[in-house]
Motif scaffolding. Structure first.
Motif, PDB file in Angstrom:
ATOM      1  N   GLY A 165       0.818  -1.202   0.000  1.00  0.00           N
ATOM      2  CA  GLY A 165       0.000   0.000   0.000  1.00  0.00           C
ATOM      3  C   GLY A 165       0.849   1.248   0.000  1.00  0.00           C
ATOM      4  N   MET A 166       0.851   1.999  -1.046  1.00  0.00           N
ATOM      5  CA  MET A 166       1.546   3.266  -1.060  1.00  0.00           C
ATOM      6  C   MET A 166       0.536   4.367  -0.853  1.00  0.00           C
ATOM      7  SD  MET A 166       4.772   2.802  -1.597  1.00  0.00           S
ATOM      8  CE  MET A 166       4.595   1.520  -0.398  1.00  0.00           C
ATOM      9  N   GLU A 196      -3.429   2.812  -3.941  1.00  0.00           N
ATOM     10  CA  GLU A 196      -3.971   2.029  -2.844  1.00  0.00           C
ATOM     11  C   GLU A 196      -4.887   0.974  -3.404  1.00  0.00           C
ATOM     12  OE1 GLU A 196      -4.479   1.005   1.142  1.00  0.00           O
ATOM     13  OE2 GLU A 196      -2.983   2.048  -0.034  1.00  0.00           O
ATOM     14  N   GLU A 197      -4.581  -0.249  -3.116  1.00  0.00           N
ATOM     15  CA  GLU A 197      -5.472  -1.317  -3.557  1.00  0.00           C
ATOM     16  C   GLU A 197      -5.930  -2.074  -2.341  1.00  0.00           C
ATOM     17  OE1 GLU A 197      -4.025  -3.752  -6.783  1.00  0.00           O
ATOM     18  OE2 GLU A 197      -2.562  -2.200  -7.209  1.00  0.00           O
ATOM     19  N   ASN A 198      -6.898  -1.544  -1.688  1.00  0.00           N
ATOM     20  CA  ASN A 198      -7.374  -2.176  -0.462  1.00  0.00           C
ATOM     21  C   ASN A 198      -8.409  -3.210  -0.792  1.00  0.00           C
ATOM     22  OD1 ASN A 198      -5.901  -1.157   1.603  1.00  0.00           O
ATOM     23  ND2 ASN A 198      -7.082   0.714   1.732  1.00  0.00           N
TER      24      ASN A 198
END
Lengths: 432, 237
Positions: free
Chosen positions: B197-198, B202-204
């Motif tokens: 996660g940057m 964001e790939e939540n």
């Protein structure tokens, strides 16, 4: 560096931590580049430029990693966030990053990104698959298990772990073209690990004093004289060097004519003149050449001291021979050369003889070293000068062959141009 | 079947090794604690038990002359996997010793590195020990007391590996892996949940899962209300 990092953690004197806000997770312990630079300036009283450089080194060696742009390991003195790396991933030459770990990391990344690895990572992955193929099943197993274990942690921790691992491998396996901090020059032996720690008691210091005294008493030669001698020794080889002075008949690499090798074969009956001249340079040259050794043996036979050379050769055989035959060799040497009343008894002084006889009781590869050295020096000081002045050697010089230079072809368009190679080294100074 | 037993034991050892590596990663960081040290101790003892069991089984099979050729090749492959696992375990144990000495927990002047980790590793330890919940029963200075045991255990493991090398003669280069490159992608485990996660990207996915479930619930609730209203309308009219 590690102490610096630890002192940065001090809750009172260390760096002020902030929180990193991702979409829903909040991860503590982030700091800005500015914080780092300020802290370094304050703690070590250095200039800003130096502090920036120092902080940059910390980032490049993997102790701190950037959060916003992880692939560029640079310290920026603004509000870009950074975080400390966990001690397991600190750069250490004691625990180098292994191929196995890298393979597991790439396998994990492969699973996570569903096969979408970066180019150099794909290459590395395929290479590793070939190289450690025997444990590839283990790599896959372990990658899966590590991912499953990671799922048992909180979301924030999982993100941190991923960041840490990525930063670690960026430092230890940088993409091609990036600065590789781990590169170090040729392996230098680390003297601290290999030295045995002796107990520093009275005996130890006595020995130290003795060796220092001996060192002071050694004869010294001025280095200028030493170097002159060394240069002279090397200069006498100039006409013998095929690169510096060309080789007769012709350089086989250029003209495809292998006469040169045929004429200089180890056992060839008229040896070339240069070769015979080389025997006069030093005793080791003579002994090192097969023909030379034969001629020396002939000469010594006439002088009734051939057993010296035989003894020396037998000792060489012992030194470089098979481990299992050492006892046999030692025994045969003793029987032939050292036993009282032996057929080819060699003349060694009494002290060396005593020591050697003692050593023979527990035979190993180097028992005969003292005796061999004694005989070698004897031959070198005594027999060798006489050999060089002898008729045998003079006849050899006279009979030695000077290979003719292959003729130059008149017609320039003949395919095989056979000529003595022009020495490239001599052309350069002429051209300057 | 002997093969299945060996495989199961090896899987267990691999699982425990992965968990141990995971825990060693957190030594010295902010989620380090006495509990972590105790978990480390328990995990490594479990790992050693499994290792001994594995070794006994595999050496018994490999010494057995009545095994067929394909079986023997298979067992050699398992043996290579086992010895690699032990190598990794030994290295991790040595690092745990070194890091444990570097970062003692009760000394006020020594600070832990603020690595950003805040949760505990009890879930990982529970997975390693195959229990539901971990119980902590050690004294409060286990981090120092345990180091001596750890040293002894490292020596034991080293001796065991040396013995293994001497007794069983399986050249590693003759073993070929069964998996091709990219084999791990064919697994059915969906591990896309934890990605890097940057701040900007964001790939939540797990968050989306929760939101998907919520959305589903709300939608179905609205649907039920609509159906009820329609039925009421039909009934009243």
């Amino acid at each position: 560096m590690e102490r610096m990092i630890v002192s940065m953690q001090d809750p009172d004197m260390g760096i002020k931590m902030r929180n990193q806000r991702l979409l829903i997770t909040v991860i503590p312990h982030a700091m800005t580049g500015n914080d780092i630079v300020e802290w370094l300036i304050q703690k070590y009283a250095i200039s800003e430029e130096e502090s920036l450089h120092l902080g940059d080194l910390l980032v490049k060696h993997g102790y701190i990693y950037p959060l916003r742009d992880p692939r560029s390991l640079v310290l920026r003195a603004d509000d870009s966030p950074y975080r400390f790396q966990t001690p397991y991933f600190w750069t250490s030459s004691k625990w180098p990053a292994t191929e196995l770990d890298y393979a597991i990391y790439l396998a994990k990344k492969n699973i996570r990104k569903q096969g979408d690895l970066i180019d150099h990572e794909k290459d590395n992955y395929n290479q590793l698959h070939k190289r450690i193929n025997h444990t590839w099943d283990f790599v896959v197993m372990q990658a899966r298990e590590q991912l499953r274990a990671a799922k048992r942690r909180r979301k924030g921790d999982r993100i941190v772990i991923d960041c840490q691992e990525q930063a670690y491998w960026l430092v230890n396996r940088p993409p091609p073209g990036a600065l590789n901090v781990m590169e170090h020059g040729p392996e230098r032996r680390n003297c601290h690990t290999s030295r045995v720690q002796l107990p520093k008691n009275v005996d130890y210091y006595k020995r130290e004093m003795e060796s220092c005294r001996k060192a002071m008493g050694r004869t010294r030669v001025k280095s200028s004289i030493c170097l002159e001698g060394y240069i002279k020794f090397n200069e006498q080889y100039v006409p013998h060097d095929p690169i510096m002075s060309g080789c007769l008949p012709s350089n086989p690499w250029i003209t495809d004519d292998t006469t040169y090798w045929a004429m200089n074969a180890p056992t060839v009956t008229p040896p070339t003149k240069l070769r015979v001249e080389r025997w006069a340079f030093s005793f080791s040259e003579l002994l090192g050449d097969v023909l030379g050794r034969q001629q020396l043996l002939e000469f010594l036979k006439k002088e009734f001291s051939a057993e010296n050379l035989s003894f020396w050769e037998a000792c060489e055989e012992l030194r470089y021979g098979e481990q299992t035959r050492i006892a046999h060799f030692v025994d045969s040497i003793y029987q032939q050369f050292l036993a009282p009343g032996a057929t080819r008894w060699v003349n060694i002084d009494s002290k060396t003889m005593e020591r050697t006889l003692e050593g023979i009781k527990t035979p190993h590869r180097y028992v005969m070293d003292d005796a061999q050295m004694h005989i070698y020096m004897l031959m070198k000081k005594d027999s060798y000068p006489r050999f060089l002045k002898s008729d045998l050697y003079r006849n050899l010089l006279a009979e030695a062959v000077v290979p003719p230079e292959t003729k130059k072809r008149v017609f320039p368009f003949m395919r095989k141009q056979r000529h003595s190679s022009p020495s490239p080294a001599l052309l350069l100074p002429a051209g300057e | 079947m002997v093969k299945e037993e060996c495989k199961a034991l090896l899987d267990a050892l691999s699982r425990v090794t992965a968990c141990y590596r995971h825990m060693v990663l957190t030594i010295g960081g902010t989620s380090d604690s006495q509990n972590l040290r105790e978990e480390l101790k328990k995990t490594r003892q479990k790992a050693q038990e499994l290792a001994v069991a594995n070794r006994n089984k595999l050496t018994a099979v490999l010494k057995d002359k009545a095994v067929s050729k394909e079986d023997k090749a298979e067992f050699e492959r398992l043996w290579v996997i086992f010895s690699t696992c032990m190598e990794i375990l030994e290295i991790d144990m040595r690092r745990a010793l070194e890091l444990g000495q570097e970062f003692p927990l009760n000394v006020p002047r020594k600070h832990l590195i603020q690595t950003g980790m805040s949760g505990g590793t009890s879930g990982v330890a529970a997975r390693a020990m195959s229990v539901q919940n971990m119980k902590y029963e050690a004294e409060h200075n286990i981090d120092v007391v345990d180091l001596k045991d750890l040293e002894n255990e490292i020596n034991q493991v080293g001796e065991m590996m040396y013995e293994m090398e001497m007794k069983v003669n399986v050249p590693q280069w003759t073993v070929e892996a069964k998996q091709d490159p990219g084999a791990e992608l064919k697994s059915t485990i969906s591990v896309g949940a934890s990605s890097i996660g940057m701040i900007s990207v964001e790939e939540n996915k797990s968050f989306c899962d929760i939101s998907k479930v919520l959305a589903g619930i709300i939608f179905s609730a609205v649907l039920i209300v609509a159906i009820v209203l329609a039925v009421c309308v039909v009934k009243l009219s």
